[in-house]
Design an enzyme around this catalytic site. Structure first.
Site, PDB file in Angstrom:
ATOM      1  CG  ASP A   8       2.906 -13.089  32.883  1.00 26.06           C
ATOM      2  OD1 ASP A   8       3.847 -14.114  33.233  1.00 26.06           O
ATOM      3  OD2 ASP A   8       2.652 -12.944  32.061  1.00 26.06           O
ATOM      4  CG  ASP A 102       6.484 -17.377  32.969  1.00 30.68           C
ATOM      5  OD1 ASP A 102       5.475 -18.229  32.914  1.00 30.68           O
ATOM      6  OD2 ASP A 102       6.663 -17.337  32.129  1.00 30.68           O
ATOM      7  CD  GLU A 103       0.900 -16.610  33.077  1.00 25.69           C
ATOM      8  OE1 GLU A 103       0.171 -16.134  33.135  1.00 25.69           O
ATOM      9  OE2 GLU A 103       0.600 -17.563  32.087  1.00 25.69           O
TER      10      GLU A 103
END
EC number: 2.7.7.7
Length: 359
Positions: A8, A102-103
């Site tokens: 993350d 983003d993850e």
């Protein structure tokens, strides 16, 4: 035994802005459009000190920190950085499941590098991300996706945490139940009313009791309390739908749902922008006070091109709900499905350009 890593990026959008504009470093940065109905896309760690969080109304963020610097989101830049990060992931495994820009989940059971320790793989990935993007990431390492996601929050920012198979119970049982993904404020309150505060409390309850209170989610709670999650990492799975839901502390009449639908439409539209894909089918989801779930959907000739259009279609779908007027609702959701890729710049500009405020 599988070795799953959840990576993350730390305050991703805000961190990209601070990286690219040195004048923003060390300052409370809020990535959001200004406007009465806008929501926060991301907040720097300096802004989080004031209580600002993602998905919070932008006007509330301004009240919490009048000195915050508001920066409009630039998803083209964020997606370019996300591609860099994803390329790093694929150096180590082809089993990469992106959840957003983003993850992602990675299955490193058989890492390409031949490294045996998942902790070393995660550390190397984080080092490569820092060196190549000048951004930081946090990681959780565990035997399954559920535990890895919880673990990635444990050492944020710029850290990692491992839950070894032999330590699952020792880690899990003392946790508050609101650490379980899907247990929000309303669900947390309902569990507390039953005397369920920790995962240890939850584990003591039989499956039948949890299903009686929470329907199908009861089975998920039962399994999570035991650290069970057999879902595989699904490589590069394309997003097929995006949705946002609200569960109410008190059941509401149908005509009281409009403000919630407007807010959920904005959240869903924002999530759609992150995928840079086109959603063509609008879905309204309702759950009645007796746990009956119903959905209504509509596919217009042209896909919705703004959050306002999405909201208006979702509101119109409430008129297709043919239940008695006295019916009360405990949940409402707004979604977009039938996704396809944005094919060219003109279409992207039309769909993902300026976000008009909802009036």
């Amino acid at each position: 035994m599988r070795k799953i890593v959840h990576v993350d990026m730390d305050a991703f959008y805000a961190s990209v802005e601070q990286r690219d504009d040195p004048s923003l470093r060390g300052k409370p940065v809020v990535v959001a459009w200004r406007g009465a109905r806008s929501v926060v896309c991301a907040a720097s760690y300096e802004a989080r000190i004031f209580g600002i969080r993602s998905a919070m109304p932008a006007v509330r963020a301004e009240r919490l920190c009048p000195d915050a610097i508001f920066v409009p989101p630039d998803f083209t830049r964020y997606k370019a950085v996300s591609r860099q990060v994803r390329e790093i992931f694929h150096r180590h495994t082809d089993l990469v499941e992106p959840l957003s820009l983003d993850e992602a989940y990675l299955d490193v059971t058989h890492a390409k590098t031949g490294m045996q320790l998942a902790t070393e793989v995660a550390q190397l990935i984080r080092t490569q991300i820092r060196e190549e993007t000048q951004l930081t990431a946090s990681a959780g390492i565990a035997p399954n996706k559920f535990l890895a996601k919880i673990a990635s929050d444990w050492r944020k920012p710029d850290g990692q945490f491992v839950i070894a198979p032999s330590r699952v119970d020792a880690f899990l049982l003392p946790l508050k139940v609101n650490r379980i993904p899907g247990v929000g404020k309303v669900m947390d309150g309902k569990l507390a009313a039953l005397g369920i505060v920790t995962v240890a409390d939850l584990r003591q309850r039989p499956l039948e009791e949890l299903q009686a209170h929470f329907g199908s989610f009861g089975q998920s709670l039962y399994r999570r309390a035991r650290g069970i999650d057999e879902r595989p990492v699904e490589p590069d799975q394309e997003v097929q739908s995006v949705s946002s839901e609200d569960t109410f502390s008190e059941d509401l009449a149908l005509d009281a749902l409009a403000p919630h639908i407007l807010r959920l439409a904005e959240k869903t539209w924002l999530a759609t922008r992150r995928t840079e894909r086109i959603g063509r089918t609008v879905v309204l989801k309702l759950k009645t006070s007796n746990f009956r779930i119903l959905t209504r959907s509509y596919t217009p000739e042209q896909p919705p091109t703004s959050q306002e259009a999405l909201a208006q279609i979702a509101l119109a779908l409430t008129r297709r709900v043919e239940l008695p007027a006295q019916t009360r609702y405990r949940l409402v959701g707004v979604g977009l499905g039938g996704f396809s890729d944005v094919e060219n710049g003109a279409v992207q500009g039309q769909l993902f350009g300026q976000m008009p405020p909802l009036e």
